[in-house]
Structures are given as structure tokens and as C-alpha cells.
Design a protein around this motif. Structure first.
Motif, mmCIF file in Angstrom:
data_model
loop_
_atom_site.group_PDB
_atom_site.id
_atom_site.type_symbol
_atom_site.label_atom_id
_atom_site.label_comp_id
_atom_site.label_asym_id
_atom_site.label_seq_id
_atom_site.Cartn_x
_atom_site.Cartn_y
_atom_site.Cartn_z
ATOM 1 N N PHE A 456 0.852 -1.201 0.000
ATOM 2 C CA PHE A 456 0.000 0.000 0.000
ATOM 3 C C PHE A 456 0.883 1.244 0.000
ATOM 4 O O PHE A 456 2.055 1.213 0.404
ATOM 5 C CB PHE A 456 -0.973 0.007 1.185
ATOM 6 C CG PHE A 456 -0.339 -0.026 2.542
ATOM 7 C CD1 PHE A 456 0.034 1.156 3.190
ATOM 8 C CD2 PHE A 456 -0.114 -1.231 3.194
ATOM 9 C CE1 PHE A 456 0.604 1.120 4.449
ATOM 10 C CE2 PHE A 456 0.462 -1.275 4.445
ATOM 11 C CZ PHE A 456 0.822 -0.093 5.082
ATOM 12 N N THR A 458 1.327 5.411 1.121
ATOM 13 C CA THR A 458 0.951 6.384 2.149
ATOM 14 C C THR A 458 1.238 7.782 1.631
ATOM 15 O O THR A 458 2.215 8.005 0.899
ATOM 16 C CB THR A 458 1.731 6.146 3.443
ATOM 17 O OG1 THR A 458 3.120 6.257 3.179
ATOM 18 C CG2 THR A 458 1.444 4.763 4.007
ATOM 19 N N SER A 470 -3.170 9.397 4.467
ATOM 20 C CA SER A 470 -4.042 8.594 3.603
ATOM 21 C C SER A 470 -3.313 7.307 3.238
ATOM 22 O O SER A 470 -2.139 7.333 2.845
ATOM 23 C CB SER A 470 -4.408 9.367 2.336
ATOM 24 O OG SER A 470 -5.166 10.522 2.645
ATOM 25 N N ASN A 472 -3.554 3.907 0.780
ATOM 26 C CA ASN A 472 -4.181 3.410 -0.447
ATOM 27 C C ASN A 472 -3.610 2.036 -0.798
ATOM 28 O O ASN A 472 -2.390 1.875 -0.949
ATOM 29 C CB ASN A 472 -3.945 4.383 -1.612
ATOM 30 C CG ASN A 472 -4.517 5.755 -1.331
ATOM 31 O OD1 ASN A 472 -5.673 5.876 -0.965
ATOM 32 N ND2 ASN A 472 -3.703 6.801 -1.494
ATOM 33 N N ASP A 473 -4.498 1.033 -0.918
ATOM 34 C CA ASP A 473 -4.084 -0.343 -1.215
ATOM 35 C C ASP A 473 -3.547 -0.462 -2.633
ATOM 36 O O ASP A 473 -4.140 0.047 -3.583
ATOM 37 C CB ASP A 473 -5.267 -1.291 -1.033
ATOM 38 C CG ASP A 473 -4.959 -2.676 -1.553
ATOM 39 O OD1 ASP A 473 -4.068 -3.326 -0.978
ATOM 40 O OD2 ASP A 473 -5.593 -3.081 -2.541
ATOM 41 N N THR A 474 -2.417 -1.143 -2.796
ATOM 42 C CA THR A 474 -1.830 -1.435 -4.110
ATOM 43 C C THR A 474 -1.534 -2.928 -4.253
ATOM 44 O O THR A 474 -0.671 -3.331 -5.026
ATOM 45 C CB THR A 474 -0.540 -0.625 -4.309
ATOM 46 O OG1 THR A 474 0.376 -0.936 -3.251
ATOM 47 C CG2 THR A 474 -0.822 0.869 -4.323
ATOM 48 N N LYS A 495 -10.932 -0.609 1.532
ATOM 49 C CA LYS A 495 -9.759 -0.779 0.663
ATOM 50 C C LYS A 495 -8.759 0.351 0.893
ATOM 51 O O LYS A 495 -7.547 0.111 0.979
ATOM 52 C CB LYS A 495 -10.203 -0.819 -0.798
ATOM 53 C CG LYS A 495 -9.076 -0.967 -1.813
ATOM 54 C CD LYS A 495 -9.635 -1.022 -3.211
ATOM 55 C CE LYS A 495 -8.521 -1.059 -4.258
ATOM 56 N NZ LYS A 495 -7.708 -2.264 -4.181
ATOM 57 N N ASN A 496 -9.251 1.590 1.034
ATOM 58 C CA ASN A 496 -8.421 2.767 1.317
ATOM 59 C C ASN A 496 -9.048 3.524 2.479
ATOM 60 O O ASN A 496 -10.272 3.539 2.636
ATOM 61 C CB ASN A 496 -8.319 3.684 0.085
ATOM 62 C CG ASN A 496 -7.851 2.933 -1.158
ATOM 63 O OD1 ASN A 496 -6.858 2.221 -1.106
ATOM 64 N ND2 ASN A 496 -8.586 3.102 -2.264
ATOM 65 N N THR A 498 -8.332 7.033 5.554
ATOM 66 C CA THR A 498 -7.544 8.172 6.048
ATOM 67 C C THR A 498 -7.637 8.200 7.556
ATOM 68 O O THR A 498 -8.713 7.983 8.137
ATOM 69 C CB THR A 498 -8.067 9.487 5.460
ATOM 70 O OG1 THR A 498 -7.967 9.422 4.027
ATOM 71 C CG2 THR A 498 -7.235 10.663 5.963
#
Length: 745
Positions: A456, A458, A470, A472-474, A495-496, A498
Motif C-alpha cells: 500500500f 501512504t 491517507s 491506499n491499497d496497491t 480498501k483505502n 484516512t
């Protein structure tokens, strides 16, 4: 009739003229000789008109059973040139049969006896005396023309006639009891006929007998059972000329293992016309048979053939035809290779001295589906190369990759076929091959595992409080579920998401992505530094339950509750970004700090020491120093970003369970699940009496200050040990002392 060990046939018979004698004759060449002293002798003089029998023991001594004068059972043996007679039973009626047990080497006799209701009996010699006769067939009238023989295991069998119906019966001893079965309906025309039983080398029984069911003249027949345990019998005519076989005797040739029969044949149209003694033999052609086993080889389909031919004598010829233009001469051929799947006609032709036999079988050989893959596991997206290794030259392939995709082809399979597994998972791979309607399916379970590769991004990894980040999944592999946690505390399943870090510190952010049974973790560190006062909307404010200030921001409620280990604090007008601390004078919790998410008009906290939840069942816990119940009122917990507590533990209590105070845990109670969970604890330092600890809390609930299980500390030196022992023996020992987990009493 019986054969000597030298292979010479001998016959014992009743002679009415010139006197009633039991006689014995033997031949030492191919011709029968019944004159001369040396090859004919009288066994029992003055005997009844009986049916005698003969056998040889291991010393090649002839043994004879007969019915002597006064209907006594007589056993005779020859000690050179003279015959010796002895009584084996006090009752016998004409029919006897003698045989030697191949295991005990002792003789035994089957005989027909009784007064009015005659039955079949059996007696055996133990080396000293003859045993009391045992009844084999308890119904009356069964046992005429009895014939006794032993198989190679030493178990006796008897063939005999039923007097009234004329049925041919066979009885055999199984080791614990006698068993009986009817073999044929012979219905004798005039007299009770002779029957003779013998076993071949394989232990299969054969019976020669006279069949008069069709009237005069009768036939000589032979019944043979190919199984050691009697089942179906093969019955055939041996001699049908004139009236043949009313008296007969059977033996198997010890060399060729073929049946040989001596029998009486009438020469005229009636018994008064006289007759002659005949000898015949027969050999069986082989009964061809084979078995086979099909299995995959290196580059073709292997078939292993095994000969199962039945033959009484040596088979001297084998010829195999495998149906693919190849042959082999020999009993058991080497493993045969079939390159192509298909239908094959396989034959085996066998030959012995008496003839030949051929068996033909249709054999179906299906292709063998086999494939190779260069990978079994890896991170998604995962590329796997497949190659066909099927046997039998298939012409159609259907390869299923297990993820809903297929590859179908006819005539040719590529040398290397690549497939991309985009989504993480465990996949079964199957290959179906076909040639001319013959097919095979190969399924490999859990053949390929494509793992998740969790990651993920940041927006920022460090900054000053309050710090908003924040995430965010990758992750690669198309995960189905997400679980975000900070310092082991569950935060989100999106999935994402904050998150705002209100307090300074080093935070461990973890994402656990999963799909089915597969999961993968990824973690990063987020550093939140302390902010200057210019960055905070409102300075940090401390409140205490003992303050009497009236500045409008805090206060205490002085009532009877404060006298009962309960502390109550409250405050007004708190703004987003404020970090507020509340100090307590009662109980083990000394400080509660919160970070404000949004404006709060008023807020109140209650801390009640010594109160634990009402659990539905008793559980064995680690030793507990103190229970605490923290509750928040007047405002929802969502108005706060984070919270932490500082608590103190008395050193004297710690010394009971562990040495350095490093095993202290702060547990939170989950009322929905009814379980306790440990929270991360940091040590803030110790003085002479107390050790201070701090812990971040995800919510307000019941808490317990405890230590890890099995951490009871025992002093090592004598002085400390004595002090420890004295303390345990004190008046408060039972109340304060807690044994380690698993120890009772």
C-alpha cells in the motif's frame, strides 16, 4: 487300485472262487500279471463278499481295509511277503476304504456300519490303537461304496452313495467339522456301484463312479472339481460300452498327475455272462487363461501380462499374440509397450502332452493424461507454462486451468503453453485427452497457488501532530477483503482509508489483505512528532479530580460516589486538535489523555476501580492486580481521535510474579465476544514503591492490570526466599497470593 511309490499299479479285490478271499495283485511292468506267487497273494482268507480298498504308506508298504468274517472291520498290512491282520472296529457292513494321512503318516478308514440304521463312519490310527468311529453322515442309508482320500493338507474327504435314491455324495473335513454335498444322481439299475475318490497334486477332488440312471447297460463316469473348496463339478462319460464300471477304482498318476481308473466290464448281456478287468487313463489339455495390468510408462503405455493357465501336467508351449503385430513365445512375457491407445485382441495358446487350448481377450487401452508445469507457487499475477506429457498418442486435448479459463485443441498441442493467473487463489488443473473415442481425465488438486502480494501507498510517513495520513491499497492478486490495524488495534476494513494521528509517537500500520484461505501482511512505520504550541489550536490542558477551579472548563462532582473508589471528571468547550489530560487520585489509573477530533461542548469520564464485568462463565485468568472500568459520557467516543492511560503497579505485588516488571499487560474486555485482549504496554519508569506504565486504548470499557501467565517469580537467594515464604504464610496470603496457571491447591 493304488500306485506304489515306484509307480506300479496294484489292485485288491474280493475273489469268490475257489474260496472267499481278499486278494492282492501288482504289476512291475507294462503288462498285468495275475499268476505266480510273487505277484499275487491272499490278504484276508474267509472274508465277507466285501468291497476292499488299498493304499501305500511312506515305506511303500501296502495297506488294505476289508470286511472280515462276522462283519468285523479288518485292517491289513504286508511286512514283506506275509500279510498281518488286525481288527479296527467291531462293526462293518461290506463297504470300507483306507488312506494314509500325508501329514501324520498314519492310516485311516471310512466304513459303512450299523445294525438296522446303517451310517457312514470314520476312524484313524494314532500309532497304537484305532480311534472310536466318528459318524460323518448322521442320516441312515448314507455311506455305501465309500471311498476315503486325503488332500495335501492332511484333511480327509469321502465319496459315497445314498442307498435309497442312489445319489453320489462327497463329504470333506474343513479342520473343525464335516461338510457334505450331492455331486450327481446316479440311480443304480441293479446293484450299489463302486465309487472312488482321489486328489490331484493341486488338492482338487476327482471321483470315478457307475451311473445306472438310464437302465442297463450303465456307464462309467468321472467327476472333477477344479476348486480345492468344492463348487461346480465337471462330469464326463469315461466308458459306455456294455455295462462298465459298476466296480471301479481311481488314482492320479504321481508323475503326470492324470486320472487313472481300473474297472470291471461285463462281457455279455447280463452279470451271469462274466466280465473282465480294465485299466484306462486320461490326460487333460490345458485351460488357457491370463491376467493383465495397464499402467503408464516412460514414453508409452505399459501392459504387464501374467499366465494363469490351469494344467494337470507341465505346459510345454506358450504363444502370445498382443494384437499389434507382435508375438512372444514363453510363459510370462516381459512388459509390453503400446504406443497408441485403442482396442487390441490379445490371445494365448498353450500346449501340453494331451492337447492345446487358446484364449482370446479384447483389451481396451485408454490414453493416459499427463502434463508438466514449471511452477506450482508464486505471487500473483503468476505465469505458469504447461507442457503435454500424455501417453497413447491422443488427438484431442482439453486443459482446464482452474480459474474459469480453458484451452482446447485438436491434432496438436503446443510445446509450451503459458497461462497467467491474475487473481490470487489455489487452483485445480485438469487435462482431458481423447483418441478415437477412448478418453482419460487427469485432475491435479491444488496444482497451482497464486499468492497475494500485499502492498500500500501512504501520503506521508512522518510529520507533526496532529498528522493526517491517507493509506491506499496497491496489493496485487485482486484481494477480496482488507483489515487495517494500528499498533495491533483494528481500525478499518475499507480498501483505502484516512487516519489522523493526534498524539506523538511511532506507529506501526499494518494491512492484512486476503482472498479465500490466502492472506498476506504488509506494514510501515509512521512517525508523529510533537507539535509546537503554534500548531495546536488550544494548548494542552490538565484536569484533576481534586481541582476546585471554576474557570468553566473542568470540575469535579463531590458526592458519595467519590467515597467509593470512583473518580469523576468533566470539562467544557473543547476544540478540535486539543490534547486534554485528566488526572486521578484514586485507584491505579493516574492519568487519562485524549485527543479531540471535533468541538465538544461538554464531556465527562468515570473511572471506577475494583469493578469487573459480569461474565457468563468462569474463566482461568492470569493474576490480576486491579480491575478498572472507564466510561465516557455527554459526548460520543467518535468525537475523540485517540486515548491513552497511565497506571501504577506496586512493586511488592510485581515481585511475586516476575522480576523486572517487564511482563505487565493491560487487558481490555470485549463484552460482545466475552473475551479479554491484551494491549501494548510501555514502561515509564519506577521509584522505590511503584512502577508506572502507559497504554493506548481503542475504546472505553472494562480493563484489567495483569501479568503474563506462568510468570511466578521465586527468589534465588536464601534471605529473599525466607522473606517470600514468611509473606505467603501471613494472614493475607490466601487472599493476595495467586498460583501460576495450571497449579492448584
Amino acid at each position: 487300485m493304488s500306485f506304489s511309490h515306484a509307480g506300479n499299479p496294484s489292485i485288491v479285490f474280493y475273489s469268490a472262487l475257489p474260496s472267499k478271499n481278499i486278494k492282492f495283485i501288482i504289476t512291475h511292468s507294462g503288462d498285468w500279471k495275475n499268476s505266480g506267487v510273487w505277484n499275487e497273494s491272499v490278504v484276508v482268507p474267509g472274508a465277507q463278499m466285501s468291497h476292499p480298498d488299498i493304499a501305500y504308506n511312506d515305506s511303500d508298504v501296502p495297506l488294505v481295509s476289508s470286511c472280515g468274517s462276522a462283519f468285523k472291520l479288518i485292517f491289513s498290512y504286508c511286512n514283506g511277503s506275509l500279510w498281518k491282520n488286525q481288527k479296527a472296529s467291531g462293526s462293518c457292513y461290506l463297504y470300507t476304504s483306507v488312506a494314509v494321512n500325508p501329514v501324520t503318516k498314519m492310516p485311516a478308514i471310512a466304513y459303512y456300519a450299523g445294525s438296522s440304521d446303517k451310517k457312514l463312519y470314520y476312524t484313524e490310527f494314532d500309532g497304537f490303537t484305532w480311534s472310536w468311529g466318528r459318524c460323518v453322515h448322521k442320516e441312515g442309508g448314507y455311506g455305501k461304496s465309500c471311498s476315503l482320500a486325503f488332500n495335501s493338507s492332511g484333511y480327509p474327504g469321502i465319496a459315497y452313495i445314498q442307498d435309497k435314491t442312489g445319489d453320489l455324495w462327497y463329504a470333506w473335513y474343513s479342520g473343525s467339522s464335516w461338510n457334505r454335498m450331492c455331486v450327481d444322481d446316479v440311480s443304480p439299475y441293479k446293484k450299489v456301484p463302486d465309487v472312488s475318490l482321489a486328489y490331484n497334486r493341486s488338492g482338487c477332488p476327482g471321483i470315478s463312479y457307475y451311473d445306472g440312471r438310464n437302465g442297463y447297460p450303465g456307464d462309467l463316469k468321472f467327476a472333477f472339481c477344479r476348486d480345492v473348496s468344492p463348487g461346480l463339478w465337471d462330469i464326463e462319460n469315461v466308458y459306455s460300452d456294455s455295462d462298465s464300471g459298476i466296480y471301479n477304482s481311481l488314482e492320479f498318476d504321481p508323475v503326470l498327475d492324470m486320472p487313472c481308473i481300473a474297472f470291471y466290464k461285463e462281457e455279455g448281456t447280463s452279470t451271469a455272462s462274466g466280465g473282465s478287468l480294465y485299466y484306462c487313463k486320461k490326460g487333460f489339455s490345458p485351460d488357457s487363461n491370463f491376467s493383465y495390468d495397464v499402467y503408464p510408462g516412460d514414453d508409452s503405455i505399459f501392459v504387464s501380462f501374467s499366465d494363469k493357465t490351469f494344467s494337470q501336467i507341465h505346459v510345454n508351449g506358450y504363444h502370445w499374440d498382443f494384437g499389434d503385430n507382435t508375438t512372444y513365445d514363453g510363459r510370462n512375457p516381459p512388459v509390453h509397450h503400446y504406443k497408441y491407445a485403442g482396442e487390441y485382441i490379445v490371445s494365448l495358446n498353450t500346449t501340453n502332452l494331451f492337447g492345446c487350448d487358446k484364449i482370446v481377450k479384447n483389451i481396451t487401452i485408454n490414453p493416459f493424461s499427463l502434463f508438466f508445469k514449471d511452477k506450482t507457487r508464486g505471487n500473483a499475477p503468476l505465469t505458469v507454462n504447461f507442457a503435454d506429457k500424455s501417453l497413447g498418442m491422443p488427438s484431442v486435448w482439453n486443459l482446464s486451468f482452474g480459474d474459469g479459463e480453458y484451452y482446447n485443441t485438436t491434432g496438436f498441442f503446443p510445446e509450451r503453453l503459458s497461462h497467467l493467473y491474475k487473481k490470487a487463489g489455489i487452483y485445480d488443473v485438469s487435462l482431458l485427452t481423447d483418441r478415437d473415442g477412448l478418453s482419460d481425465l487427469k485432475i491435479c488438486e491444488n496444482a497451482v497457488t497464486a499468492d497475494l502480494n500485499t502492498s500500500f501507498d501512504t501520503s506521508i510517513l512522518s510529520g507533526k501532530a496532529p498528522l493526517t495520513v491517507s493509506f491506499n491499497d496497491t496489493t496485487k492478486g485482486e484481494p477480496e477483503s482488507f483489515r487495517w490495524s494500528i499498533d495491533g488495534i483494528y481500525i478499518s476494513d475499507e480498501k483505502n482509508f484516512t487516519y489522523t494521528f493526534a498524539l506523538p509517537g511511532l506507529y506501526n500500520v499494518t494491512l492484512n489483505a486476503s482472498t479465500g484461505p490466502l492472506s498476506c501482511l504488509c506494514s510501515v512505520k509512521v512517525t508523529v512528532n510533537e507539535n509546537s504550541s503554534s500548531k495546536i489550536k488550544r494548548p494542552v490542558r490538565d484536569y484533576a479530580d481534586t481541582d476546585a477551579s471554576s474557570d468553566g472548563y473542568h470540575g469535579i462532582r463531590e458526592n458519595e460516589e467519590n467515597k467509593m473508589n470512583k473518580s469523576i471528571v468533566y470539562a467544557y468547550d473543547l476544540n478540535a486538535g486539543d490534547i486534554v489530560s485528566f488526572n486521578f487520585s484514586k485507584g491505579s489509573i493516574k492519568k487519562l489523555s485524549v485527543a479531540v477530533r471535533r468541538h465538544i461542548e461538554k464531556i465527562m469520564f468515570e473511572v471506577e476501580s475494583g469493578k469487573k464485568p459480569q461474565e457468563n462463565y468462569i474463566r482461568r485468568l492470569s493474576p490480576v492486580y486491579e480491575y478498572e472500568n472507564i466510561s465516557m459520557k455527554w459526548s460520543p467516543e467518535s468525537s475523540l481521535v485517540a486515548a491513552s492511560v497511565r497506571f501504577d503497579v506496586n512493586k511488592s505485588w510485581l515481585k511475586r510474579y516476575e522480576k523486572n516488571g517487564e511482563n505487565v499487560i493491560f487487558k481490555i474486555y470485549n463484552s460482545k465476544r466475552g473475551v479479554w485482549s491484551g494491549l501494548p504496554v510501555e514502561t515509564d519508569g519506577c521509584n522505590d514503591d511503584l512502577c508506572s506504565y502507559s497504554a493506548r486504548i481503542p475504546k472505553f470499557s472494562y480493563f484489567a492490570i495483569s501479568v503474563e501467565k506462568n510468570t511466578l517469580y521465586m527468589p534465588s537467594n536464601t534471605t529473599d526466599l525466607k522473606a517470600f515464604s514468611d509473606k505467603v504464610k501471613g494472614s493475607n496470603a490466601k487472599r493476595n497470593y495467586a498460583a501460576p496457571y495450571g497449579v492448584s491447591g
